[in-house]
Enzyme design. Sequence first.
Site, PDB file in Angstrom:
ATOM      1  N   ARG A 116      -1.201  16.971 -13.603  1.00 18.00           N
ATOM      2  CA  ARG A 116      -1.248  15.545 -13.218  1.00 18.00           C
ATOM      3  C   ARG A 116      -2.316  14.807 -14.028  1.00 18.00           C
ATOM      4  NH1 ARG A 116      -1.471  13.867  -6.982  1.00 18.00           N
ATOM      5  NH2 ARG A 116      -0.290  11.992  -7.459  1.00 18.00           N
ATOM      6  N   ARG A 176      -7.463  18.672  -9.446  1.00 20.55           N
ATOM      7  CA  ARG A 176      -7.094  19.992  -8.920  1.00 20.55           C
ATOM      8  C   ARG A 176      -5.835  20.492  -9.631  1.00 20.55           C
ATOM      9  NH1 ARG A 176      -5.504  20.086  -2.679  1.00 20.55           N
ATOM     10  NH2 ARG A 176      -3.965  18.629  -3.493  1.00 20.55           N
ATOM     11  N   GLY A 203     -16.722   2.858  -1.497  1.00 25.69           N
ATOM     12  CA  GLY A 203     -15.329   2.442  -1.620  1.00 25.69           C
ATOM     13  C   GLY A 203     -15.069   1.077  -1.012  1.00 25.69           C
ATOM     14  N   ASP A 257      -6.325  -3.472  -7.604  1.00 28.52           N
ATOM     15  CA  ASP A 257      -7.218  -2.312  -7.436  1.00 28.52           C
ATOM     16  C   ASP A 257      -8.114  -2.161  -8.666  1.00 28.52           C
ATOM     17  OD1 ASP A 257      -6.411  -1.424  -4.927  1.00 28.52           O
ATOM     18  OD2 ASP A 257      -4.803  -0.171  -5.726  1.00 28.52           O
ATOM     19  N   THR A 264       0.848  -1.196   0.000  1.00 27.19           N
ATOM     20  CA  THR A 264       0.000   0.000   0.000  1.00 27.19           C
ATOM     21  C   THR A 264       0.886   1.248   0.000  1.00 27.19           C
ATOM     22  OG1 THR A 264      -0.292   0.334   2.359  1.00 27.19           O
ATOM     23  CG2 THR A 264      -1.675  -1.323   1.392  1.00 27.19           C
ATOM     24  N   LYS A 272       3.427   1.517  -3.948  1.00 27.18           N
ATOM     25  CA  LYS A 272       2.812   0.797  -5.071  1.00 27.18           C
ATOM     26  C   LYS A 272       3.570   0.931  -6.406  1.00 27.18           C
ATOM     27  CE  LYS A 272      -1.951   0.748  -3.397  1.00 27.18           C
ATOM     28  NZ  LYS A 272      -3.352   1.021  -3.707  1.00 27.18           N
ATOM     29  N   GLY A 285      -2.676   7.993  -7.342  1.00 28.72           N
ATOM     30  CA  GLY A 285      -2.396   6.567  -7.509  1.00 28.72           C
ATOM     31  C   GLY A 285      -3.632   5.736  -7.805  1.00 28.72           C
TER      32      GLY A 285
HETATM   33  N1  LIG Z   1     -11.640   1.706  -2.068  1.00 26.35           N
HETATM   34  C1  LIG Z   1     -10.411   1.282  -2.277  1.00 26.35           C
HETATM   35  O1  LIG Z   1     -10.145   0.069  -2.397  1.00 26.35           O
HETATM   36  C2  LIG Z   1      -9.321   2.294  -2.447  1.00 26.35           C
HETATM   37  C3  LIG Z   1      -8.104   1.931  -3.057  1.00 26.35           C
HETATM   38  C4  LIG Z   1      -7.117   2.916  -3.191  1.00 26.35           C
HETATM   39  C5  LIG Z   1      -7.350   4.217  -2.709  1.00 26.35           C
HETATM   40  N2  LIG Z   1      -8.540   4.504  -2.111  1.00 26.35           N
HETATM   41  C6  LIG Z   1      -8.829   5.880  -1.621  1.00 26.35           C
HETATM   42  O2  LIG Z   1      -8.714   6.788  -2.704  1.00 26.35           O
HETATM   43  C7  LIG Z   1      -8.303   8.071  -2.238  1.00 26.35           C
HETATM   44  C8  LIG Z   1      -7.115   8.566  -3.057  1.00 26.35           C
HETATM   45  O3  LIG Z   1      -6.014   7.690  -2.871  1.00 26.35           O
HETATM   46  P1  LIG Z   1      -4.680   7.828  -3.774  1.00 26.35           P
HETATM   47  O4  LIG Z   1      -3.794   6.715  -3.384  1.00 26.35           O
HETATM   48  O5  LIG Z   1      -5.025   8.007  -5.207  1.00 26.35           O
HETATM   49  O6  LIG Z   1      -4.085   9.216  -3.206  1.00 26.35           O
HETATM   50  P2  LIG Z   1      -3.074  10.210  -3.957  1.00 26.35           P
HETATM   51  O7  LIG Z   1      -2.214   9.502  -4.913  1.00 26.35           O
HETATM   52  O8  LIG Z   1      -2.459  11.009  -2.856  1.00 26.35           O
HETATM   53  O9  LIG Z   1      -4.046  11.194  -4.822  1.00 26.35           O
HETATM   54  C9  LIG Z   1      -4.907  12.087  -4.159  1.00 26.35           C
HETATM   55  C10 LIG Z   1      -5.814  12.773  -5.186  1.00 26.35           C
HETATM   56  O10 LIG Z   1      -6.737  13.604  -4.470  1.00 26.35           O
HETATM   57  C11 LIG Z   1      -6.615  14.952  -4.940  1.00 26.35           C
HETATM   58  N3  LIG Z   1      -6.866  15.875  -3.839  1.00 26.35           N
HETATM   59  C12 LIG Z   1      -6.360  15.798  -2.574  1.00 26.35           C
HETATM   60  N4  LIG Z   1      -6.832  16.820  -1.827  1.00 26.35           N
HETATM   61  C13 LIG Z   1      -7.650  17.549  -2.634  1.00 26.35           C
HETATM   62  C14 LIG Z   1      -8.430  18.721  -2.448  1.00 26.35           C
HETATM   63  N5  LIG Z   1      -8.479  19.344  -1.266  1.00 26.35           N
HETATM   64  N6  LIG Z   1      -9.159  19.169  -3.493  1.00 26.35           N
HETATM   65  C15 LIG Z   1      -9.142  18.533  -4.670  1.00 26.35           C
HETATM   66  N7  LIG Z   1      -8.419  17.428  -4.922  1.00 26.35           N
HETATM   67  C16 LIG Z   1      -7.683  16.940  -3.910  1.00 26.35           C
HETATM   68  C17 LIG Z   1      -5.210  15.055  -5.471  1.00 26.35           C
HETATM   69  O11 LIG Z   1      -5.138  16.138  -6.368  1.00 26.35           O
HETATM   70  P3  LIG Z   1      -3.707  16.833  -6.749  1.00 26.35           P
HETATM   71  O12 LIG Z   1      -3.116  15.982  -7.846  1.00 26.35           O
HETATM   72  O13 LIG Z   1      -4.062  18.182  -7.196  1.00 26.35           O
HETATM   73  O14 LIG Z   1      -2.882  16.814  -5.489  1.00 26.35           O
HETATM   74  C18 LIG Z   1      -5.079  13.686  -6.160  1.00 26.35           C
HETATM   75  O15 LIG Z   1      -5.737  13.679  -7.395  1.00 26.35           O
HETATM   76  C19 LIG Z   1      -8.007   7.877  -0.737  1.00 26.35           C
HETATM   77  O16 LIG Z   1      -9.145   8.289  -0.011  1.00 26.35           O
HETATM   78  C20 LIG Z   1      -7.806   6.382  -0.600  1.00 26.35           C
HETATM   79  O17 LIG Z   1      -8.125   5.902   0.695  1.00 26.35           O
HETATM   80  C21 LIG Z   1      -9.531   3.576  -1.977  1.00 26.35           C
END
Ligand SMILES: NC(=O)c1ccc[n+]([C@@H]2O[C@H](COP(=O)([O-])OP(=O)(O)OC[C@H]3O[C@@H](n4cnc5c(N)ncnc54)[C@H](OP(=O)(O)O)[C@@H]3O)[C@@H](O)[C@H]2O)c1
Length: 289
Positions: A158, A154, A248, A106, A66, A70, A133
């Site tokens: 990216r 945002r 989710g 995923d 995780t 990854k 990710g």
């Molecule tokens: N259900 C599941 O099995 C599963 C699996 C994986 C992840 N998830 C969930 O998915 C979410 C994202 O995970 P990730 O690994 O992709 O994280 P990540 O790589 O850190 O990406 C975060 C994303 O959220 C955006 N973001 C963060 N704060 C924001 C804000 N205030 N306003 C607008 N956009 C914002 C970021 O935009 P920027 O590019 O502009 O920073 C980016 O696109 C988490 O909640 C995680 O727990 C769930």
Amino acid sequence: MISGRTRIFGVISDPVEHVMAPAINNAAFRKLGLDFLQVPFRVKKEELGKAIEGMRALNIRGINVTIPHKVAVIPFLDELDPLARRIGAVNTIANDGGVLTGYNTDAPGFLQALLGKGIEPKGGNVVILGAGGASRAVSFILAERGSNVVILNRTLERAKELADGVLGALRKEITALKLDRENLARALREAHILVNTTSVGMSPNINETPVSADLLKSDLVVFDIVINPIKTRLLREAEAAGAQTIKGLDMLVWQGVTAFEIWTGLKAPFELMKEEVIKALEVASLRSQ
Ligand SMILES: NC(=O)c1ccc[n+]([C@@H]2O[C@H](COP(=O)([O-])OP(=O)(O)OC[C@H]3O[C@@H](n4cnc5c(N)ncnc54)[C@H](OP(=O)(O)O)[C@@H]3O)[C@@H](O)[C@H]2O)c1
């Protein structure tokens, strides 16, 4: 009873306190009478290579990967499943006689969660919020399935990188836009499915939402991949607008089921794993209050 015959599995993360995989997989191992055990390992970024070498040396049979490992884990593996290779991220490793193969569960987990609710994304217009990710796996699998994908993020750069890079390999036209109200309103007018892959609305910021309620409509499927809280503000407002919603936790269960089946070659006990995920999420939510 743990003995010399017990097969050991792990999950690597940093931090590791929040991981749910051991609770879920150990319950499933017990249910199937398998002498398997999964344990958490906190692995710092700079120790990742050593940790993977250790997996080989200690004959650890499988590992869930995780945040933040990854993508970084890929160079340390011997083989990559074709899907993991194309997505460029691994969340499951299997050790087969010293050969370490990386998988991405995923993406199939997300698709399975949609299909499980009777939603076929092929040919539909899908709006994806976020380009991190998780969006990599979600965007890839939707584009590959034949959805018309619009990514809003945002940070526009990216979103563009994701559209041009991973998704460009599919030779599909993907629209990348800045996540603002105007673009969102326009994209949602034509949309069948909205997927939130941003962390907006995630605990502790549970009163935030990436989409204002007035943009939601009853003929939309809204999938929020955020897992804590189980029902985000986006999902509550989508429900109130009459939209079909998917949580989710469904993706989390299906990706875990897929990993379990890769490791064991057996059919995973889906219902039990779902119950364990809900239990683990309830505990996590109590802890974060
Ligand atoms: N259900 C599941 O099995 C599963 C699996 C994986 C992840 N998830 C969930 O998915 C979410 C994202 O995970 P990730 O690994 O992709 O994280 P990540 O790589 O850190 O990406 C975060 C994303 O959220 C955006 N973001 C963060 N704060 C924001 C804000 N205030 N306003 C607008 N956009 C914002 C970021 O935009 P920027 O590019 O502009 O920073 C980016 O696109 C988490 O909640 C995680 O727990 C769930």
